[in-house]
Design a protein around this motif. Structure first.
Motif, mmCIF file in Angstrom:
data_model
loop_
_atom_site.group_PDB
_atom_site.id
_atom_site.type_symbol
_atom_site.label_atom_id
_atom_site.label_comp_id
_atom_site.label_asym_id
_atom_site.label_seq_id
_atom_site.Cartn_x
_atom_site.Cartn_y
_atom_site.Cartn_z
ATOM 1 N N ILE A 219 0.840 -1.204 0.000
ATOM 2 C CA ILE A 219 0.000 0.000 0.000
ATOM 3 C C ILE A 219 0.874 1.254 0.000
ATOM 4 C CG2 ILE A 219 -1.628 1.364 1.372
ATOM 5 C CD1 ILE A 219 -2.831 -1.341 2.279
ATOM 6 N N MET A 220 1.898 1.264 0.862
ATOM 7 C CA MET A 220 2.781 2.430 0.911
ATOM 8 C C MET A 220 3.565 2.574 -0.388
ATOM 9 S SD MET A 220 4.159 2.601 4.860
ATOM 10 C CE MET A 220 4.692 0.893 4.951
ATOM 11 N N GLY A 221 3.945 1.435 -0.983
ATOM 12 C CA GLY A 221 4.650 1.485 -2.260
ATOM 13 C C GLY A 221 3.788 2.071 -3.363
ATOM 14 N N ARG A 222 2.517 1.705 -3.378
ATOM 15 C CA ARG A 222 1.591 2.275 -4.361
ATOM 16 C C ARG A 222 1.480 3.782 -4.196
ATOM 17 N NH1 ARG A 222 0.666 -0.084 -9.048
ATOM 18 N NH2 ARG A 222 0.158 -2.292 -8.840
ATOM 19 N N ALA A 223 1.471 4.239 -2.936
ATOM 20 C CA ALA A 223 1.402 5.679 -2.681
ATOM 21 C C ALA A 223 2.660 6.373 -3.192
ATOM 22 C CB ALA A 223 1.223 5.936 -1.187
ATOM 23 N N VAL A 224 3.808 5.732 -3.038
ATOM 24 C CA VAL A 224 5.071 6.287 -3.539
ATOM 25 C C VAL A 224 5.028 6.395 -5.062
ATOM 26 C CG1 VAL A 224 7.516 5.741 -3.907
ATOM 27 C CG2 VAL A 224 6.531 5.583 -1.614
ATOM 28 N N ILE A 225 4.540 5.367 -5.725
ATOM 29 C CA ILE A 225 4.459 5.372 -7.190
ATOM 30 C C ILE A 225 3.540 6.489 -7.675
ATOM 31 C CG2 ILE A 225 3.580 4.056 -9.176
ATOM 32 C CD1 ILE A 225 4.626 1.536 -7.711
ATOM 33 N N THR A 226 2.420 6.678 -6.990
ATOM 34 C CA THR A 226 1.498 7.755 -7.350
ATOM 35 C C THR A 226 2.157 9.117 -7.170
ATOM 36 O OG1 THR A 226 -0.447 6.434 -6.749
ATOM 37 C CG2 THR A 226 -0.720 8.833 -6.812
ATOM 38 N N ALA A 227 2.842 9.309 -6.044
ATOM 39 C CA ALA A 227 3.496 10.587 -5.776
ATOM 40 C C ALA A 227 4.626 10.852 -6.778
ATOM 41 C CB ALA A 227 4.052 10.603 -4.352
ATOM 42 N N THR A 228 5.346 9.793 -7.163
ATOM 43 C CA THR A 228 6.425 9.945 -8.140
ATOM 44 C C THR A 228 5.866 10.347 -9.500
ATOM 45 O OG1 THR A 228 7.714 8.254 -6.967
ATOM 46 C CG2 THR A 228 8.423 8.811 -9.203
ATOM 47 N N ALA A 229 4.743 9.746 -9.875
ATOM 48 C CA ALA A 229 4.095 10.108 -11.144
ATOM 49 C C ALA A 229 3.632 11.555 -11.121
ATOM 50 C CB ALA A 229 2.923 9.170 -11.407
#
Length: 249
Positions: A219-229
């Motif tokens: 879940i936290m990794g998905r949030a990181v990917i979204t923020a990076t995008a």
């Protein structure tokens, strides 16, 4: 900080992270900061490894591969550490130490992923201060974005849709330092608060920790990917020329 509602394991974990006033301990703060200080040669090595697998891949395809690899690594690692709570010889208390190590691993993997994506967008990560600020802001999500936009507006530079590119290159050094100072003051406590629940979750006994650890990291990794995008926008199809030169060296 009074902790009347925490069990012994929770109190031990909290006491290792914060002082009596509720502030992150100096040693913990430095450990967290070191975890996100990934040097550019490691970032380039990570990209070379990806290109070695798919020599004809576009930057967008490499970006997708980086995303899949990042999620796989942090999910498996989180689940593996959570699973140690099942082993009688390890137990919940001892596994808290392993869980803290997994938190550092999560930060290192995140820094490597975020900086690799930055390089694909033409943002060189050789400046440690800018690279560290970039990773901190991504980990902070919407709060990091709001802080950066506020400083950019206050400096007269205006807001930018893709702030990662601005922070990584075009913004002046004084403004970059101002942003870094603002981010750093809030980052460690926010990250420890976010990871604190995951840290304890990984240490839950009876096999529950394996589920919480893997799912929590995912879940936290998905949030990181979204923020990076949000920081860099859609991945380009063409690999930046300067990056190709550096990868060939």
């Amino acid at each position: 900080m009074k902790l009347p509602n925490l069990n012994p394991a929770s109190r031990m974990a909290n006491g290792a992270l914060f002082d009596k006033e509720g502030k992150p301990k100096a040693g913990i703060q430095r450990t967290v900061e070191r975890a996100i200080e990934v040097q550019r040669p490691l970032v380039l090595a990570n990209l070379r490894r990806m290109y070695a697998k798919h020599p004809q891949a576009t930057a967008a395809e490499i970006s997708a591969d980086l995303e899949r690899h990042y999620l796989a690594v942090i999910t498996v690692t989180g689940a593996a550490v959570g699973a140690t709570a099942v082993v009688p010889a390890v137990g919940t208390i001892a596994s808290l130490g392993l869980s803290a190590a997994a938190t550092v691993g999560f930060l290192e993997a995140t820094a490597l992923y975020a900086q690799s994506i930055a390089e694909l967008h033409g943002v060189q990560t050789g400046d440690p201060e800018r690279a560290r600020t970039l990773v901190m802001a991504i980990l902070m999500g919407e709060e990091g974005l709001a802080l950066i936009q506020s400083v950019l507006r206050g400096s007269g530079g205006g807001a930018s849709e893709h702030w990662g590119t601005v922070l990584g290159g075009s913004v002046s050094s004084p403004i970059a330092r101002t942003i870094g100072h603002s981010i750093r003051r809030r980052f460690v406590r926010k990250m420890l608060a976010k990871q604190g629940g995951a840290l304890l979750g990984r240490a839950l006994p009876f096999g529950i920790g394996a589920v919480v650890g893997g799912a929590g990291n995912h879940i936290m990794g998905r949030a990181v990917i979204t923020a990076t995008a949000q920081a860099f926008g859609p991945a380009p199809n063409v690999v930046p020329g300067e990056l190709l030169k550096d990868l060939d060296r």
